[in-house]
Write a protein that holds these residues in place. Sequence first.
Motif, PDB file in Angstrom:
ATOM      1  N   LEU A  24       0.822  -1.222   0.000  1.00 31.78           N
ATOM      2  CA  LEU A  24       0.000   0.000   0.000  1.00 31.78           C
ATOM      3  C   LEU A  24       0.853   1.268   0.000  1.00 31.78           C
ATOM      4  CD1 LEU A  24      -2.773  -0.988   2.578  1.00 31.78           C
ATOM      5  CD2 LEU A  24      -3.119  -0.573   0.139  1.00 31.78           C
ATOM      6  N   ILE A  25       1.895   1.296   0.830  1.00 35.43           N
ATOM      7  CA  ILE A  25       2.608   2.569   0.959  1.00 35.43           C
ATOM      8  C   ILE A  25       3.961   2.544   0.271  1.00 35.43           C
ATOM      9  CG2 ILE A  25       1.376   2.969   3.141  1.00 35.43           C
ATOM     10  CD1 ILE A  25       3.873   2.729   4.671  1.00 35.43           C
ATOM     11  N   ILE A  66      -2.383  -2.296  13.830  1.00 35.25           N
ATOM     12  CA  ILE A  66      -3.032  -2.934  12.682  1.00 35.25           C
ATOM     13  C   ILE A  66      -3.337  -4.381  13.017  1.00 35.25           C
ATOM     14  CG2 ILE A  66      -2.706  -3.590  10.269  1.00 35.25           C
ATOM     15  CD1 ILE A  66      -0.861  -1.091  10.068  1.00 35.25           C
ATOM     16  N   ASN A  67      -4.627  -4.707  13.061  1.00 37.13           N
ATOM     17  CA  ASN A  67      -5.058  -6.031  13.497  1.00 37.13           C
ATOM     18  C   ASN A  67      -4.397  -6.337  14.846  1.00 37.13           C
ATOM     19  OD1 ASN A  67      -6.694  -6.242  11.265  1.00 37.13           O
ATOM     20  ND2 ASN A  67      -5.176  -7.323  10.043  1.00 37.13           N
TER      21      ASN A  67
ATOM     22  N   MET B   1      -3.362  -0.019  -9.986  1.00 33.73           N
ATOM     23  CA  MET B   1      -3.809  -0.623  -8.716  1.00 33.73           C
ATOM     24  C   MET B   1      -5.234  -0.202  -8.428  1.00 33.73           C
ATOM     25  SD  MET B   1      -1.957  -0.377  -4.966  1.00 33.73           S
ATOM     26  CE  MET B   1      -2.589   1.186  -4.360  1.00 33.73           C
ATOM     27  N   SER B   4      -8.180   0.917  -2.334  1.00 27.03           N
ATOM     28  CA  SER B   4      -8.565   0.387  -1.030  1.00 27.03           C
ATOM     29  C   SER B   4      -9.834   1.116  -0.604  1.00 27.03           C
ATOM     30  CB  SER B   4      -7.470   0.662   0.001  1.00 27.03           C
ATOM     31  OG  SER B   4      -6.264   0.036  -0.371  1.00 27.03           O
ATOM     32  N   ILE B  25      -1.139   6.496   1.920  1.00 30.49           N
ATOM     33  CA  ILE B  25      -1.329   5.755   0.661  1.00 30.49           C
ATOM     34  C   ILE B  25      -1.838   6.646  -0.460  1.00 30.49           C
ATOM     35  CG2 ILE B  25      -1.738   3.640   1.996  1.00 30.49           C
ATOM     36  CD1 ILE B  25      -4.551   3.588   1.147  1.00 30.49           C
ATOM     37  N   LEU B  56      -9.447  -0.795   7.007  1.00 32.13           N
ATOM     38  CA  LEU B  56      -9.102  -0.618   5.599  1.00 32.13           C
ATOM     39  C   LEU B  56      -9.197  -1.967   4.900  1.00 32.13           C
ATOM     40  CD1 LEU B  56      -7.821   1.692   3.720  1.00 32.13           C
ATOM     41  CD2 LEU B  56      -5.674   0.480   4.066  1.00 32.13           C
ATOM     42  N   THR B  58      -8.010  -3.813   1.669  1.00 33.29           N
ATOM     43  CA  THR B  58      -7.007  -3.614   0.614  1.00 33.29           C
ATOM     44  C   THR B  58      -7.575  -4.047  -0.732  1.00 33.29           C
ATOM     45  OG1 THR B  58      -6.034  -5.823   0.714  1.00 33.29           O
ATOM     46  CG2 THR B  58      -5.246  -4.199   2.329  1.00 33.29           C
ATOM     47  N   PRO B  59      -6.896  -3.664  -1.832  1.00 27.09           N
ATOM     48  CA  PRO B  59      -7.357  -4.080  -3.167  1.00 27.09           C
ATOM     49  C   PRO B  59      -7.449  -5.605  -3.315  1.00 27.09           C
ATOM     50  CG  PRO B  59      -5.762  -2.313  -3.380  1.00 27.09           C
ATOM     51  CD  PRO B  59      -5.755  -2.729  -1.922  1.00 27.09           C
ATOM     52  N   THR B  60      -6.680  -6.349  -2.514  1.00 27.94           N
ATOM     53  CA  THR B  60      -6.754  -7.810  -2.593  1.00 27.94           C
ATOM     54  C   THR B  60      -7.783  -8.395  -1.624  1.00 27.94           C
ATOM     55  OG1 THR B  60      -4.889  -7.924  -1.072  1.00 27.94           O
ATOM     56  CG2 THR B  60      -4.391  -8.127  -3.411  1.00 27.94           C
ATOM     57  N   ASN B  62      -7.954  -8.009   1.753  1.00 29.39           N
ATOM     58  CA  ASN B  62      -7.560  -8.191   3.158  1.00 29.39           C
ATOM     59  C   ASN B  62      -8.112  -7.053   4.009  1.00 29.39           C
ATOM     60  OD1 ASN B  62      -6.155 -10.446   2.449  1.00 29.39           O
ATOM     61  ND2 ASN B  62      -4.116  -9.541   2.681  1.00 29.39           N
ATOM     62  N   VAL B  63      -8.496  -7.379   5.226  1.00 26.60           N
ATOM     63  CA  VAL B  63      -9.005  -6.363   6.142  1.00 26.60           C
ATOM     64  C   VAL B  63      -7.917  -5.990   7.142  1.00 26.60           C
ATOM     65  CG1 VAL B  63     -10.729  -5.778   7.874  1.00 26.60           C
ATOM     66  CG2 VAL B  63     -11.348  -7.259   5.947  1.00 26.60           C
ATOM     67  N   LEU B  64      -7.610  -4.705   7.216  1.00 22.72           N
ATOM     68  CA  LEU B  64      -6.692  -4.199   8.236  1.00 22.72           C
ATOM     69  C   LEU B  64      -7.509  -3.378   9.221  1.00 22.72           C
ATOM     70  CD1 LEU B  64      -3.727  -2.993   5.954  1.00 22.72           C
ATOM     71  CD2 LEU B  64      -3.968  -5.191   7.124  1.00 22.72           C
TER      72      LEU B  64
END
Lengths: 77, 77
Positions: A24-25, A66-67, B1, B4, B25, B56, B58-60, B62-64
């Motif tokens: 992401l970053i 984060i999580n 990309m 998110s 980001i 958040l 993510t584009p894939t 995943n949950v953050l």
Amino acid sequence: MSKSIFYHAGCPVCVSAEHDIVKLIGNDNVTIVNIGEDRNRIPEAQNAGIQSVPALVTPTGNVLHINFGASMNDVIG
Amino acid sequence: MSKSIFYHAGCPVCVSAEHDIVKLIGNDNVTIVNIGEDRNRIPEAQNAGIQSVPALVTPTGNVLHINFGASMNDVIG
């Protein structure tokens, strides 16, 4: 922009979050620190306000937990 | 990309994390959704696996979960 620092302790939750954050970053914008291995950096992480890992400290000093992988107490052992 | 999605509910922790994430980001890489106001997007957030806000996706996919503002139950009310 100065770099963010991603602190982790090698746990599965940490590794997954690390991959997401780097994507992401951008790899160039984050320094990865494994405080499970590099234990002399634990005080620095605590001073930054980190209560659990994985966590990202932004260039402005904000802590984003984060999580949840492990508490700092778990890391200190 | 692809983008998110940052889900929040307007809480102070959410707003602070939103500013950090947008800075990290980039504004163009994230869609902000306030599920406290835009309540018909709550099911979409739940389906993504979100348990608390701010979070958040993510584009894939995943949950953050970033810090802790409110549980989904708090948001649903």
